[in-house]
Design a protein around this motif. Structure first.
Motif, PDB file in Angstrom:
ATOM      1  N   ILE A  86      13.073  43.060  72.946  1.00  0.00           N
ATOM      2  CA  ILE A  86      12.041  43.716  72.868  1.00  0.00           C
ATOM      3  C   ILE A  86      12.990  44.854  71.762  1.00  0.00           C
ATOM      4  O   ILE A  86      14.589  45.209  71.512  1.00  0.00           O
ATOM      5  CB  ILE A  86      12.744  44.279  74.294  1.00  0.00           C
ATOM      6  N   LEU A  87      12.163  45.323  71.396  1.00  0.00           N
ATOM      7  CA  LEU A  87      12.391  46.446  70.019  1.00  0.00           C
ATOM      8  C   LEU A  87      12.742  47.907  70.908  1.00  0.00           C
ATOM      9  O   LEU A  87      11.304  48.110  71.342  1.00  0.00           O
ATOM     10  CB  LEU A  87      11.756  46.855  69.448  1.00  0.00           C
ATOM     11  N   VAL A  88      13.618  49.051  70.393  1.00  0.00           N
ATOM     12  CA  VAL A  88      13.594  49.767  71.564  1.00  0.00           C
ATOM     13  C   VAL A  88      13.460  50.875  70.187  1.00  0.00           C
ATOM     14  O   VAL A  88      14.467  50.872  69.081  1.00  0.00           O
ATOM     15  CB  VAL A  88      15.162  50.122  71.855  1.00  0.00           C
ATOM     16  N   VAL A  89      12.470  52.213  70.038  1.00  0.00           N
ATOM     17  CA  VAL A  89      12.257  53.245  69.392  1.00  0.00           C
ATOM     18  C   VAL A  89      12.376  54.183  69.760  1.00  0.00           C
ATOM     19  O   VAL A  89      11.669  54.596  71.008  1.00  0.00           O
ATOM     20  CB  VAL A  89      11.118  52.847  68.245  1.00  0.00           C
ATOM     21  N   GLY A  90      12.514  55.734  69.392  1.00  0.00           N
ATOM     22  CA  GLY A  90      11.855  56.355  70.647  1.00  0.00           C
ATOM     23  C   GLY A  90      11.443  58.001  69.476  1.00  0.00           C
ATOM     24  O   GLY A  90      11.341  57.230  68.147  1.00  0.00           O
ATOM     25  N   GLU A  91      10.635  57.210  70.242  1.00  0.00           N
ATOM     26  CA  GLU A  91       9.665  59.279  69.408  1.00  0.00           C
ATOM     27  C   GLU A  91      10.061  60.885  69.827  1.00  0.00           C
ATOM     28  O   GLU A  91      10.076  60.780  70.943  1.00  0.00           O
ATOM     29  CB  GLU A  91       7.729  59.245  70.410  1.00  0.00           C
ATOM     30  N   ASP A  92      10.064  61.338  68.205  1.00  0.00           N
ATOM     31  CA  ASP A  92      10.666  62.397  68.263  1.00  0.00           C
ATOM     32  C   ASP A  92       9.294  64.361  67.850  1.00  0.00           C
ATOM     33  O   ASP A  92       9.941  65.042  67.244  1.00  0.00           O
ATOM     34  CB  ASP A  92      11.342  62.519  68.015  1.00  0.00           C
ATOM     35  N   PHE A 106       7.738  42.351  72.447  1.00  0.00           N
ATOM     36  CA  PHE A 106       7.654  43.722  73.181  1.00  0.00           C
ATOM     37  C   PHE A 106       8.457  45.445  72.213  1.00  0.00           C
ATOM     38  O   PHE A 106       9.200  45.065  71.981  1.00  0.00           O
ATOM     39  CB  PHE A 106       8.233  43.836  75.020  1.00  0.00           C
ATOM     40  N   MET A 107       7.604  46.165  72.715  1.00  0.00           N
ATOM     41  CA  MET A 107       7.952  47.351  72.251  1.00  0.00           C
ATOM     42  C   MET A 107       8.816  48.787  73.582  1.00  0.00           C
ATOM     43  O   MET A 107       7.624  48.669  74.127  1.00  0.00           O
ATOM     44  CB  MET A 107       7.398  48.321  71.266  1.00  0.00           C
ATOM     45  N   ALA A 108      10.217  48.992  73.914  1.00  0.00           N
ATOM     46  CA  ALA A 108      10.194  50.349  74.375  1.00  0.00           C
ATOM     47  C   ALA A 108      10.124  51.696  73.533  1.00  0.00           C
ATOM     48  O   ALA A 108      11.283  51.491  73.347  1.00  0.00           O
ATOM     49  CB  ALA A 108      11.563  49.645  75.422  1.00  0.00           C
ATOM     50  N   MET A 109       9.267  52.476  74.208  1.00  0.00           N
ATOM     51  CA  MET A 109       9.612  53.995  74.038  1.00  0.00           C
ATOM     52  C   MET A 109       9.450  54.918  75.041  1.00  0.00           C
ATOM     53  O   MET A 109       9.596  54.692  75.971  1.00  0.00           O
ATOM     54  CB  MET A 109       8.542  54.013  73.169  1.00  0.00           C
ATOM     55  N   PHE A 110      10.730  55.572  74.074  1.00  0.00           N
ATOM     56  CA  PHE A 110      12.035  57.009  74.711  1.00  0.00           C
ATOM     57  C   PHE A 110      11.252  57.792  74.205  1.00  0.00           C
ATOM     58  O   PHE A 110      10.872  58.222  72.897  1.00  0.00           O
ATOM     59  CB  PHE A 110      13.270  56.142  75.507  1.00  0.00           C
ATOM     60  N   ARG A 111      11.136  58.767  74.369  1.00  0.00           N
ATOM     61  CA  ARG A 111      11.345  60.866  74.660  1.00  0.00           C
ATOM     62  C   ARG A 111      12.122  61.336  75.646  1.00  0.00           C
ATOM     63  O   ARG A 111      11.876  61.323  76.546  1.00  0.00           O
ATOM     64  CB  ARG A 111       9.882  61.066  74.825  1.00  0.00           C
ATOM     65  N   MET A 112      12.917  62.032  74.189  1.00  0.00           N
ATOM     66  CA  MET A 112      13.896  62.969  75.487  1.00  0.00           C
ATOM     67  C   MET A 112      13.752  64.416  75.660  1.00  0.00           C
ATOM     68  O   MET A 112      13.602  64.762  74.391  1.00  0.00           O
ATOM     69  CB  MET A 112      15.633  62.512  75.060  1.00  0.00           C
ATOM     70  N   PHE A 113      13.622  64.559  75.980  1.00  0.00           N
ATOM     71  CA  PHE A 113      13.629  66.162  76.450  1.00  0.00           C
ATOM     72  C   PHE A 113      14.034  67.229  76.418  1.00  0.00           C
ATOM     73  O   PHE A 113      14.567  66.572  77.761  1.00  0.00           O
ATOM     74  CB  PHE A 113      11.544  66.829  77.347  1.00  0.00           C
ATOM     75  N   LEU A 132      13.420  63.032  80.963  1.00  0.00           N
ATOM     76  CA  LEU A 132      13.620  61.171  79.601  1.00  0.00           C
ATOM     77  C   LEU A 132      12.183  59.634  80.230  1.00  0.00           C
ATOM     78  O   LEU A 132      12.004  59.885  81.177  1.00  0.00           O
ATOM     79  CB  LEU A 132      14.680  59.890  80.023  1.00  0.00           C
ATOM     80  N   VAL A 133      10.773  59.882  79.468  1.00  0.00           N
ATOM     81  CA  VAL A 133      10.067  59.046  79.792  1.00  0.00           C
ATOM     82  C   VAL A 133      10.418  58.029  78.711  1.00  0.00           C
ATOM     83  O   VAL A 133      10.563  57.716  77.666  1.00  0.00           O
ATOM     84  CB  VAL A 133       9.048  60.094  79.109  1.00  0.00           C
ATOM     85  N   GLY A 134       9.739  57.334  79.395  1.00  0.00           N
ATOM     86  CA  GLY A 134      10.036  55.310  79.056  1.00  0.00           C
ATOM     87  C   GLY A 134       9.237  55.162  79.667  1.00  0.00           C
ATOM     88  O   GLY A 134       8.868  54.419  79.985  1.00  0.00           O
ATOM     89  N   GLU A 135       8.776  54.273  78.234  1.00  0.00           N
ATOM     90  CA  GLU A 135       7.373  53.123  78.513  1.00  0.00           C
ATOM     91  C   GLU A 135       7.547  51.772  77.527  1.00  0.00           C
ATOM     92  O   GLU A 135       8.268  51.481  76.186  1.00  0.00           O
ATOM     93  CB  GLU A 135       6.215  54.389  77.384  1.00  0.00           C
ATOM     94  N   VAL A 136       6.605  50.846  78.118  1.00  0.00           N
ATOM     95  CA  VAL A 136       6.723  49.671  77.530  1.00  0.00           C
ATOM     96  C   VAL A 136       5.606  49.230  77.018  1.00  0.00           C
ATOM     97  O   VAL A 136       4.690  49.199  78.129  1.00  0.00           O
ATOM     98  CB  VAL A 136       7.762  48.650  78.285  1.00  0.00           C
TER      99      VAL A 136
END
Length: 350
Positions: free
Chosen positions: A47-53, A126-133, A149-153
């Motif tokens: 699983i690759l963990v990335v953050g969208e900003d 899989f790619m786990a993507m998160f956004r922290m507002f 916090l929003v998380g998507e896989v």
């Protein structure tokens, strides 16, 4: 003469007797018809963990809060047995430069490119993507902070959204207070403490959902126990001098026939101590490539490979070149079938 030797190879021999022919046939069918299926033994998918900003209201990847969330998500999902791929390590291995304020499309593109990189330790399913507002406002007597916090896989093979989760689920955002004179460092510290807890909850939820997806509808506590037993057996079957930390290799088999290639893969996965998992990456005429994860030390792996070749009546000094370097393992067959070598007696790999 060639046909005679080929028939001899198909005959049972001491090492291959321990491999059930039905299992070998099934492995061949699976490898040639479903190359994307991982043969995981006691381990989860990568699983690759990335953050969208990209949004200005989200926490930038340059922030310490971003790094805390990333680390906590990786830790929690790794506790579920999944193998975490670090984005910055991928960038180093593939020679990339990571930018800030990246939209989702760029993250998808980066993940796809990572899977096409020559080094298998950059690949992920899989790619786990998160956004922290995060935002703040002054309330006169205190500073009010709000977090979401929003998380998507996403499945990088099928291009499907597996699941998504927002924390908190019962309100628009998590609100808490800080001192009225809270400066930038103060705000970062307060947000960091709460964001780590939020990441724990989101990571735990995503980890459980992925657990269920990997084993399908039959997922039960018994499956968890079986997986744990397999992990224990992997450790028990490898002597302390033979095994170390798990290492991922890209194994390339060149100029081997299909029968020999399948026999090699079968022995490396069923008989080599310290074996964890393998996955066929690609198969072309004369070239097989696979990801191979093992706890075996390099010296022992080299010893077992030479032993395996001799058991297959191949001379390591004449018929095959073995190359092990920087996570790459290449077996290249040079000669056509020649005279068989004397067979050894006793256990093959220890």
């Amino acid at each position: 003469m060639a046909n005679w030797h080929f028939n001899r190879f198909l005959q049972p021999r001491p090492l291959l007797n321990r491999m059930a022919m039905g299992s070998l046939a099934l492995s061949m069918l699976m490898a040639t018809t479903n190359l994307a299926t991982a043969a995981t033994t006691g381990s989860g998918m990568r699983i690759l963990v990335v953050g969208e900003d990209s949004d200005s209201s989200t926490v930038s990847r340059q922030s310490d809060v971003f790094k805390r969330v990333t680390s906590e998500l990786q830790r929690v999902m790794a506790d579920h047995g999944h193998r975490m791929v670090d984005e910055e390590m991928v960038a180093v291995n593939c020679g990339w430069k990571i930018k800030t304020r990246r939209p989702k499309t760029e993250l998808f593109e980066a993940a796809k490119l990572a899977n096409s990189c020559d080094k298998p330790n950059t690949h992920s399913r899989f790619m786990a993507m998160f956004r922290m507002f995060a935002d703040k406002k002054s309330a006169g007597y205190a500073t009010m902070l709000r977090l979401r916090l929003v998380g998507e896989v996403y499945d990088l093979t099928t291009n499907e959204l597996v699941t998504s989760i927002t924390y908190p689920r019962d309100r628009a955002a998590l609100e808490f207070s800080a001192p009225a004179d809270c400066d930038k460092n103060c705000v970062t510290n307060h947000i960091g403490l709460h964001s780590a807890d939020m990441a724990t909850s989101v990571g735990e939820t995503l980890g459980r959902i992925l657990d269920g997806r990997l084993v399908g509808a039959s997922y039960t506590e018994a499956d968890n126990e079986h997986s744990a037993n397999q992990q224990a057996q992997t450790k028990d079957n490898c002597c302390p001098d033979c095994c170390d930390t798990a290492t991922t290799y890209q194994v390339t088999l060149r100029s081997f026939s299909t029968v020999r290639a399948m026999a090699l893969i079968g022995m490396m996965s069923e008989e080599f101590p310290g074996y964890i998992s393998h996955e066929i990456i690609s198969k072309q005429p004369g070239i097989w490539k696979m990801e191979y994860v093992t706890q075996a030390r390099v010296a022992k792996l080299d010893e077992w490979l030479n032993t395996m070749l001799m058991d297959m009546e191949l001379d390591p000094d004449r018929d095959v070149i073995i190359s092990i370097l920087d996570g790459s393992l290449v077996l290249e067959k040079l000669s056509r079938d020649g005279q068989p070598l004397p067979r050894r007696v006793g256990p093959s790999f220890r």
